[in-house]
Design a protein around this motif. Structure first.
Motif, PDB file in Angstrom:
ATOM      1  N   LEU A  25       0.776  -1.133  -0.031  1.00  9.30           N
ATOM      2  CA  LEU A  25      -0.095   0.095  -0.167  1.00  9.30           C
ATOM      3  C   LEU A  25       0.827   1.297  -0.111  1.00  9.30           C
ATOM      4  CD1 LEU A  25      -2.502  -1.297   2.721  1.00  9.30           C
ATOM      5  CD2 LEU A  25      -2.940  -1.137   0.159  1.00  9.30           C
ATOM      6  N   GLU A  26       0.741   2.330  -0.958  1.00 11.06           N
ATOM      7  CA  GLU A  26       1.494   3.321  -1.020  1.00 11.06           C
ATOM      8  C   GLU A  26       0.578   4.596  -1.243  1.00 11.06           C
ATOM      9  OE1 GLU A  26       3.567   6.255  -1.302  1.00 11.06           O
ATOM     10  OE2 GLU A  26       4.622   4.398  -1.149  1.00 11.06           O
ATOM     11  N   LYS A  27       0.678   5.491  -0.413  1.00  9.13           N
ATOM     12  CA  LYS A  27      -0.024   6.813  -0.323  1.00  9.13           C
ATOM     13  C   LYS A  27       0.009   7.589  -1.333  1.00  9.13           C
ATOM     14  CE  LYS A  27       2.764   9.758   2.842  1.00  9.13           C
ATOM     15  NZ  LYS A  27       2.650  10.840   1.494  1.00  9.13           N
ATOM     16  N   ASN A  28       1.112   7.505  -2.035  1.00  4.88           N
ATOM     17  CA  ASN A  28       1.570   8.428  -3.413  1.00  4.88           C
ATOM     18  C   ASN A  28       0.943   7.866  -4.327  1.00  4.88           C
ATOM     19  OD1 ASN A  28       2.727  10.708  -1.716  1.00  4.88           O
ATOM     20  ND2 ASN A  28       4.589   9.370  -1.325  1.00  4.88           N
ATOM     21  N   THR A  29       0.998   8.508  -5.813  1.00  4.95           N
ATOM     22  CA  THR A  29       0.334   7.918  -6.857  1.00  4.95           C
ATOM     23  C   THR A  29       1.353   7.083  -7.595  1.00  4.95           C
ATOM     24  OG1 THR A  29       0.893  10.113  -7.958  1.00  4.95           O
ATOM     25  CG2 THR A  29      -1.145   9.940  -7.213  1.00  4.95           C
ATOM     26  N   ARG A  30       2.559   7.160  -6.940  1.00  8.38           N
ATOM     27  CA  ARG A  30       3.694   6.292  -7.815  1.00  8.38           C
ATOM     28  C   ARG A  30       4.668   5.827  -6.596  1.00  8.38           C
ATOM     29  NH1 ARG A  30       6.402  10.316 -12.034  1.00  8.38           N
ATOM     30  NH2 ARG A  30       6.411  11.717  -9.962  1.00  8.38           N
ATOM     31  N   PHE A  31       5.501   4.766  -6.712  1.00 13.11           N
ATOM     32  CA  PHE A  31       6.350   4.220  -5.887  1.00 13.11           C
ATOM     33  C   PHE A  31       7.530   5.068  -5.806  1.00 13.11           C
ATOM     34  CE2 PHE A  31       7.586   2.204  -9.944  1.00 13.11           C
ATOM     35  CZ  PHE A  31       8.810   2.276  -9.872  1.00 13.11           C
ATOM     36  N   GLY A  32       8.271   5.285  -4.564  1.00 13.89           N
ATOM     37  CA  GLY A  32       9.584   5.625  -4.425  1.00 13.89           C
ATOM     38  C   GLY A  32       9.563   7.199  -4.711  1.00 13.89           C
ATOM     39  N   GLU A  33       8.678   8.014  -4.257  1.00 15.80           N
ATOM     40  CA  GLU A  33       8.587   9.573  -4.385  1.00 15.80           C
ATOM     41  C   GLU A  33       9.303   9.913  -3.250  1.00 15.80           C
ATOM     42  OE1 GLU A  33       4.822  10.869  -5.502  1.00 15.80           O
ATOM     43  OE2 GLU A  33       4.979  10.392  -7.621  1.00 15.80           O
ATOM     44  N   GLU A  34       9.640   9.474  -2.255  1.00 14.45           N
ATOM     45  CA  GLU A  34      10.019  10.566  -0.937  1.00 14.45           C
ATOM     46  C   GLU A  34      11.481  10.215  -0.781  1.00 14.45           C
ATOM     47  OE1 GLU A  34       7.304  10.181   2.042  1.00 14.45           O
ATOM     48  OE2 GLU A  34       5.583  11.095   0.984  1.00 14.45           O
ATOM     49  N   THR A  35      11.748   9.443   0.212  1.00 15.17           N
ATOM     50  CA  THR A  35      13.295   9.247   0.663  1.00 15.17           C
ATOM     51  C   THR A  35      14.027   8.687  -0.571  1.00 15.17           C
ATOM     52  OG1 THR A  35      12.506   9.437   3.003  1.00 15.17           O
ATOM     53  CG2 THR A  35      14.833   8.474   2.383  1.00 15.17           C
ATOM     54  N   SER A  36      13.284   7.543  -0.974  1.00 18.87           N
ATOM     55  CA  SER A  36      13.989   6.739  -1.981  1.00 18.87           C
ATOM     56  C   SER A  36      14.357   7.482  -3.513  1.00 18.87           C
ATOM     57  CB  SER A  36      13.106   5.528  -2.449  1.00 18.87           C
ATOM     58  OG  SER A  36      13.238   4.718  -1.137  1.00 18.87           O
ATOM     59  N   ALA A  37      13.578   8.569  -3.677  1.00 26.00           N
ATOM     60  CA  ALA A  37      13.753   9.519  -4.988  1.00 26.00           C
ATOM     61  C   ALA A  37      14.663  10.593  -4.422  1.00 26.00           C
ATOM     62  CB  ALA A  37      12.535   9.712  -5.582  1.00 26.00           C
ATOM     63  N   ARG A  38      14.972  10.989  -3.358  1.00 25.49           N
ATOM     64  CA  ARG A  38      15.765  12.139  -2.924  1.00 25.49           C
ATOM     65  C   ARG A  38      17.007  11.914  -2.064  1.00 25.49           C
ATOM     66  NH1 ARG A  38      12.479  16.819  -3.460  1.00 25.49           N
ATOM     67  NH2 ARG A  38      10.420  16.544  -4.323  1.00 25.49           N
ATOM     68  N   ASN A  39      17.769  11.333  -2.608  1.00 23.56           N
ATOM     69  CA  ASN A  39      19.004  11.127  -2.031  1.00 23.56           C
ATOM     70  C   ASN A  39      20.199  11.003  -3.132  1.00 23.56           C
ATOM     71  OD1 ASN A  39      19.506   8.038  -3.132  1.00 23.56           O
ATOM     72  ND2 ASN A  39      17.373   7.875  -2.263  1.00 23.56           N
ATOM     73  N   SER A  40      21.375  10.556  -2.525  1.00 17.72           N
ATOM     74  CA  SER A  40      22.703  10.790  -3.649  1.00 17.72           C
ATOM     75  C   SER A  40      22.753   9.605  -4.478  1.00 17.72           C
ATOM     76  CB  SER A  40      23.834  10.822  -2.672  1.00 17.72           C
ATOM     77  OG  SER A  40      23.846  11.870  -1.945  1.00 17.72           O
ATOM     78  N   GLU A  41      21.973   8.510  -4.130  1.00 22.65           N
ATOM     79  CA  GLU A  41      21.806   7.339  -5.157  1.00 22.65           C
ATOM     80  C   GLU A  41      23.427   6.570  -5.067  1.00 22.65           C
ATOM     81  OE1 GLU A  41      18.814   7.514  -8.749  1.00 22.65           O
ATOM     82  OE2 GLU A  41      20.493   8.844  -9.083  1.00 22.65           O
ATOM     83  N   VAL A  42      24.073   6.645  -3.869  1.00 24.47           N
ATOM     84  CA  VAL A  42      25.251   6.147  -3.787  1.00 24.47           C
ATOM     85  C   VAL A  42      25.257   4.651  -2.965  1.00 24.47           C
ATOM     86  CG1 VAL A  42      27.258   6.278  -2.480  1.00 24.47           C
ATOM     87  CG2 VAL A  42      26.199   8.261  -3.316  1.00 24.47           C
ATOM     88  N   ILE A  43      25.899   3.690  -3.796  1.00 27.85           N
ATOM     89  CA  ILE A  43      26.017   2.391  -2.961  1.00 27.85           C
ATOM     90  C   ILE A  43      27.068   2.493  -1.949  1.00 27.85           C
ATOM     91  CG2 ILE A  43      26.365  -0.037  -3.454  1.00 27.85           C
ATOM     92  CD1 ILE A  43      25.540   0.439  -6.254  1.00 27.85           C
ATOM     93  N   HIS A  44      26.825   2.561  -0.736  1.00 30.57           N
ATOM     94  CA  HIS A  44      27.959   2.799   0.260  1.00 30.57           C
ATOM     95  C   HIS A  44      28.517   1.588   0.715  1.00 30.57           C
ATOM     96  CE1 HIS A  44      26.931   6.801   1.436  1.00 30.57           C
ATOM     97  NE2 HIS A  44      25.401   6.689   1.115  1.00 30.57           N
ATOM     98  N   ALA A  45      29.680   1.528   1.328  1.00 33.48           N
ATOM     99  CA  ALA A  45      30.740   0.502   1.513  1.00 33.48           C
ATOM    100  C   ALA A  45      30.507   0.065   3.073  1.00 33.48           C
ATOM    101  CB  ALA A  45      32.160   0.853   1.307  1.00 33.48           C
ATOM    102  N   GLY A  46      30.042   0.943   3.862  1.00 36.40           N
ATOM    103  CA  GLY A  46      29.603   0.363   5.329  1.00 36.40           C
ATOM    104  C   GLY A  46      30.803   0.947   6.070  1.00 36.40           C
ATOM    105  N   LEU A  47      31.504   2.100   5.826  1.00 33.97           N
ATOM    106  CA  LEU A  47      32.727   2.500   6.748  1.00 33.97           C
ATOM    107  C   LEU A  47      32.570   3.129   7.944  1.00 33.97           C
ATOM    108  CD1 LEU A  47      34.513   4.890   3.590  1.00 33.97           C
ATOM    109  CD2 LEU A  47      34.378   2.284   4.132  1.00 33.97           C
ATOM    110  N   TYR A  48      31.225   4.016   7.949  1.00 32.62           N
ATOM    111  CA  TYR A  48      31.054   4.906   8.890  1.00 32.62           C
ATOM    112  C   TYR A  48      30.406   4.173  10.280  1.00 32.62           C
ATOM    113  CZ  TYR A  48      31.719   7.808   4.928  1.00 32.62           C
ATOM    114  OH  TYR A  48      32.403   8.439   4.012  1.00 32.62           O
ATOM    115  N   TYR A  49      29.644   2.969  10.397  1.00 31.64           N
ATOM    116  CA  TYR A  49      28.792   2.927  11.122  1.00 31.64           C
ATOM    117  C   TYR A  49      29.434   1.861  12.430  1.00 31.64           C
ATOM    118  CZ  TYR A  49      26.646   4.194   6.897  1.00 31.64           C
ATOM    119  OH  TYR A  49      26.137   5.036   6.077  1.00 31.64           O
ATOM    120  N   PRO A  50      28.972   2.040  13.660  1.00 34.98           N
ATOM    121  CA  PRO A  50      29.522   1.202  14.625  1.00 34.98           C
ATOM    122  C   PRO A  50      29.633  -0.213  14.496  1.00 34.98           C
ATOM    123  CG  PRO A  50      28.057   2.974  15.657  1.00 34.98           C
ATOM    124  CD  PRO A  50      27.758   2.891  13.973  1.00 34.98           C
TER     125      PRO A  50
END
Length: 371
Positions: free
Chosen positions: A32-57
């Motif tokens: 169930l998606e409240k918008n008219t299309r999939f991925g319109e919020e956070t998933s569409a508004r980022n750097s589109e980077v595939i991260h390596a996992g360097l920074y996290y504890p």
């Protein structure tokens, strides 16, 4: 009342990945998606980077799912011909006082079992990125970029091939979840589901309160907008360029799109708003000079007139300004006592990279197969 097998609320990249996994495990899945299309919020508004996992504890869910998700995502992109590029990232120390922090980051990457990083000194950097100014850098070869829209299209296609369905413009307006029932209110009717996944991103805490009422296990959301500016004219860089990380973000970094165009961001701009329904996604153009100053720390010849407002995104944080970033929070029956119900909170970066690994964890917990 209609009886459903599994309902996933939210058709961002993480929701679609979870729905795909559940469908491939034999469950009948409705997204169930409240918008008219999939991925319109956070998933569409980022750097589109595939991260390596360097920074996290070490041992955190972010570290575990990012490192595994990186490998799963590259394999999936190759398998499904999703546009992507392993262009690599340089994390830079712009003065000698930052060298110890760079060394600590290299150790953190080792602790997290990332693909090994390469230390590059000033002369080596000049060879590969002549316009970059830095005392040293770490080269992360497994960092890359991906077409997030194509990724979500592929996840949706897999979901539908396994018998699942996406329904857009259909928000969950309320309901009641407790140990005895899982009722969701939709537009004019109610449904009951055996499995419920709240992957509503920015709206996940508010939705959890609608479904469970006030509860101390539901985090208080915080919203950090990130502005992006694009570079007009020729881009001289071949790698992503990152300063050393800040408390609330990764600093104003240079990323590339799949056409080689450069963009900068995101910064961190905390929003004093009651909930995610009133987010303003306009770029704050007054932040342009602050961007230029930050970028000149590693690219001194930048002309600020070459920066053009591009877009913004908002991080779905669950910690307040000044507080260390929280780990991903998967709220299952161990927190709320309702079997078959999972809420995902604080799925900010590296959520895109981690989507397939998060889907494994969530599916395993819901289906009692481990994790």
């Amino acid at each position: 009342m209609e009886q459903l097998d599994a309902v996933v609320i939210g058709a961002g990249v993480v929701g679609l990945a979870i729905a795909r996994n559940l469908a491939q495990a034999g469950r009948e899945v409705l997204v169930l998606e409240k918008n008219t299309r999939f991925g319109e919020e956070t998933s569409a508004r980022n750097s589109e980077v595939i991260h390596a996992g360097l920074y996290y504890p070490q041992g955190s869910l972010k570290a575990q799912t990012c490192v595994r998700g990186n490998r799963l995502l590259y394999d999936y992109c190759r398998e499904r011909a999703i546009p992507h590029q392993a262009c690599g990232k340089l994390v830079v120390a712009t003065d000698v006082n930052q060298l110890s922090q760079l060394q600590a980051l290299q150790q953190q990457a080792t602790n997290n079992a990332c693909v090994p990083l390469t230390w590059l000194d000033k002369a080596e950097l000049q060879t590969i990125e002549p316009e970059l100014r830095a005392e040293a850098a770490l080269l992360s070869p497994s960092t890359g970029i991906v077409d997030s829209h194509s990724l979500m299209q592929a996840l949706l296609a897999d979901l539908e091939a396994a018998g699942g369905q996406l329904v857009t413009a259909n928000p969950v307006t309320g309901g009641q979840i407790n140990p005895q029932q899982r009722v969701l209110q939709l537009d004019g009717y109610d449904v009951q589901a055996a499995l419920v996944v709240n992957a509503a991103g920015l709206h996940a805490p508010a939705l959890a309160r609608q479904l469970h009422g006030a509860a101390d296990w539901i985090p208080v959301p915080a919203f950090a907008r990130g502005n992006y500016f694009s570079l007009s004219g020729k881009n001289p860089f071949q790698h992503l360029i990152y300063p050393l990380p800040e408390q609330a973000g990764l600093g104003i970094h240079l990323t590339l799109d799949l056409q080689g165009r450069a963009r900068f961001g995101p910064d961190v701009q905390w929003l004093d708003i009651p909930d995610a329904s009133v987010i303003d996604y306009r770029v704050d153009v007054s932040r342009k000079e602050a961007f230029a100053e930050a970028i000149r720390a590693y690219w001194p010849v930048l002309d600020s007139n070459a920066l053009q407002p591009d877009y913004t995104g908002v991080r779905p944080k669950i910690t307040a300004p000044g507080v260390e970033a929280a780990d991903f929070l998967l709220a299952d029956a161990r927190l709320h006592g309702c079997d078959g119900v999972m809420h995902l909170f604080g799925i900010e970066s590296p959520g895109l990279t981690a989507c397939l690994a998060l889907a494994e964890v969530v599916s395993a917990r819901l289906l009692n197969t481990g994790a």
